[in-house]
Write an enzyme that holds these catalytic residues in place. Structure first.
Site, PDB file in Angstrom:
ATOM      1  N   HIS A   1       0.837  -1.206   0.000  1.00  0.00           N
ATOM      2  CA  HIS A   1       0.000   0.000   0.000  1.00  0.00           C
ATOM      3  C   HIS A   1       0.866   1.249   0.000  1.00  0.00           C
ATOM      4  O   HIS A   1       2.084   1.163   0.112  1.00  0.00           O
ATOM      5  CB  HIS A   1      -1.017  -0.013   1.144  1.00  0.00           C
ATOM      6  CG  HIS A   1      -0.429   0.099   2.516  1.00  0.00           C
ATOM      7  ND1 HIS A   1       0.381  -0.871   3.065  1.00  0.00           N
ATOM      8  CD2 HIS A   1      -0.521   1.083   3.469  1.00  0.00           C
ATOM      9  CE1 HIS A   1       0.737  -0.504   4.286  1.00  0.00           C
ATOM     10  NE2 HIS A   1       0.207   0.685   4.555  1.00  0.00           N
TER      11      HIS A   1
ATOM     12  N   HIS B   1       6.128   2.389   3.824  1.00  0.00           N
ATOM     13  CA  HIS B   1       6.141   1.167   3.015  1.00  0.00           C
ATOM     14  C   HIS B   1       6.744   1.394   1.630  1.00  0.00           C
ATOM     15  O   HIS B   1       7.183   0.447   0.992  1.00  0.00           O
ATOM     16  CB  HIS B   1       4.728   0.593   2.875  1.00  0.00           C
ATOM     17  CG  HIS B   1       4.161   0.154   4.189  1.00  0.00           C
ATOM     18  ND1 HIS B   1       3.987  -1.169   4.532  1.00  0.00           N
ATOM     19  CD2 HIS B   1       3.777   0.879   5.274  1.00  0.00           C
ATOM     20  CE1 HIS B   1       3.519  -1.244   5.769  1.00  0.00           C
ATOM     21  NE2 HIS B   1       3.374  -0.016   6.236  1.00  0.00           N
TER      22      HIS B   1
ATOM     23  N   ASP C   1      -0.194  -3.822   6.362  1.00  0.00           N
ATOM     24  CA  ASP C   1      -0.825  -3.314   7.580  1.00  0.00           C
ATOM     25  C   ASP C   1      -2.287  -3.753   7.690  1.00  0.00           C
ATOM     26  O   ASP C   1      -3.126  -3.030   8.241  1.00  0.00           O
ATOM     27  CB  ASP C   1      -0.759  -1.781   7.623  1.00  0.00           C
ATOM     28  CG  ASP C   1       0.657  -1.262   7.814  1.00  0.00           C
ATOM     29  OD1 ASP C   1       1.565  -2.078   8.075  1.00  0.00           O
ATOM     30  OD2 ASP C   1       0.854  -0.038   7.705  1.00  0.00           O
TER      31      ASP C   1
ATOM     32  N   HIS D   1       4.728  -4.632  10.888  1.00  0.00           N
ATOM     33  CA  HIS D   1       5.115  -3.917  12.110  1.00  0.00           C
ATOM     34  C   HIS D   1       5.259  -4.861  13.299  1.00  0.00           C
ATOM     35  O   HIS D   1       4.559  -5.876  13.383  1.00  0.00           O
ATOM     36  CB  HIS D   1       4.068  -2.851  12.485  1.00  0.00           C
ATOM     37  CG  HIS D   1       4.051  -1.667  11.578  1.00  0.00           C
ATOM     38  ND1 HIS D   1       4.902  -0.596  11.738  1.00  0.00           N
ATOM     39  CD2 HIS D   1       3.282  -1.386  10.500  1.00  0.00           C
ATOM     40  CE1 HIS D   1       4.654   0.304  10.795  1.00  0.00           C
ATOM     41  NE2 HIS D   1       3.669  -0.150  10.023  1.00  0.00           N
TER      42      HIS D   1
HETATM   43 ZN   LIG Z   1       0.018   1.690   6.492  1.00  0.00          ZN
END
Ligand SMILES: [Zn+2]
Length: 258
Positions: free
Chosen positions: A56, A61, A131, A169
């Site tokens: 994304h 990222h 995410d 993450h």
């Molecule tokens: Zn994100």
């Protein structure tokens, strides 16, 4: 099985570095938000970067994508419906990503919720989900609705238990603290919390997770469990027959949870 190693970036991001089964000197990275730690890892292991997979558009990222692509001549793959920092091969739901020389093949899943065009890469019993799903948690809803995110999580949940979850993450400990608040009687959550605490005390990585374990500990995959629904109902003070409402209640609760 794929050989995947984490490259740490920023305070808690993981850029995943995939070694390829067919070409021992080749590598693919997922979501390189920063080029520098990727360069260090490539040099350290004497690897050539062939491709970059992007989930994304968020800067943590994509921040290193253009630089890495230009320097290594790597092919960049990214979501069809999001702004990318350079030219990418655009991917939509169900598209295959075939890197034949490297012995790699992934299937693209579009998973709106965290962002509207978010995609994940599934293959070799691994899911690179950015995410969307985290261990014991899920991404914040920056662009999508609870309905979209729950549908996305349901699609992930339909994959085999053995699927290794490579999220972007290190949020596992704080997610498990929340999971324990939602389900204080869930022995799997409490055991994972203790194990994760021990790992984090020595700054060790808690990933990848497996989907089988996530089904037992991740409250956002458990919105249809009666215990989870009951806790959400107690917070809202009304019945929540729709799992989307349970999900939305948990997500809003987690947003303010410390
Ligand atoms: Zn994100």
């Amino acid at each position: 099985m794929l050989e995947v190693s984490p490259v740490r970036a920023f305070s808690d991001n993981y850029i995943w570095l995939i070694r390829t089964p067919a070409d021992r000197g080749g590598a693919v990275v997922v979501d390189p938000g920063d080029a520098r730690p990727v360069e260090t890892a490539l040099q350290q292991h004497e690897l050539k970067l062939h491709a970059i997979l992007v989930t994304h558009h968020h800067p943590d990222h994509v921040g290193g994508v253009a630089e890495l692509a230009a320097r290594h001549g790597a092919t960049v793959f990214g979501p069809a419906r999001e702004q990318m920092p350079c030219e990418v091969r655009i991917l939509d739901d169900g598209d295959p990503v075939r890197l034949a020389d490297l012995g790699l093949e992934f299937l693209v899943m579009t998973l709106p919720g965290h962002t509207l065009g978010h995609i994940a890469y599934y293959g070799h019993d691994a899911l690179f989900c950015g995410d969307t799903l985290f261990s014991a948690g899920c991404g914040r809803l920056f662009e999508g609705s609870p309905t979209q995110m729950l549908a996305s999580l349901d699609r992930i949940a339909a994959l085999p238990d053995s699927t290794r979850i490579f999220c972007a993450h290190e949020y596992t400990l704080s997610n498990l603290r929340f999971a324990a608040a939602v389900e204080p009687g869930n022995a799997d959550v409490l055991a994972s919390l203790a194990a994760t605490r021990a790992l984090r005390e020595r700054d060790a990585i808690t990933l990848p997770a497996t989907l089988g374990s996530e089904r037992r500990i991740n409250p956002f995959l458990r919105c249809r469990e009666s215990a989870v629904r009951a806790v959400a109902e107690a917070r809202t003070g009304r019945p929540l027959p729709d799992p989307v409402e349970v999900f939305a209640t948990l997500r809003a609760w987690k947003d303010g949870f410390r």
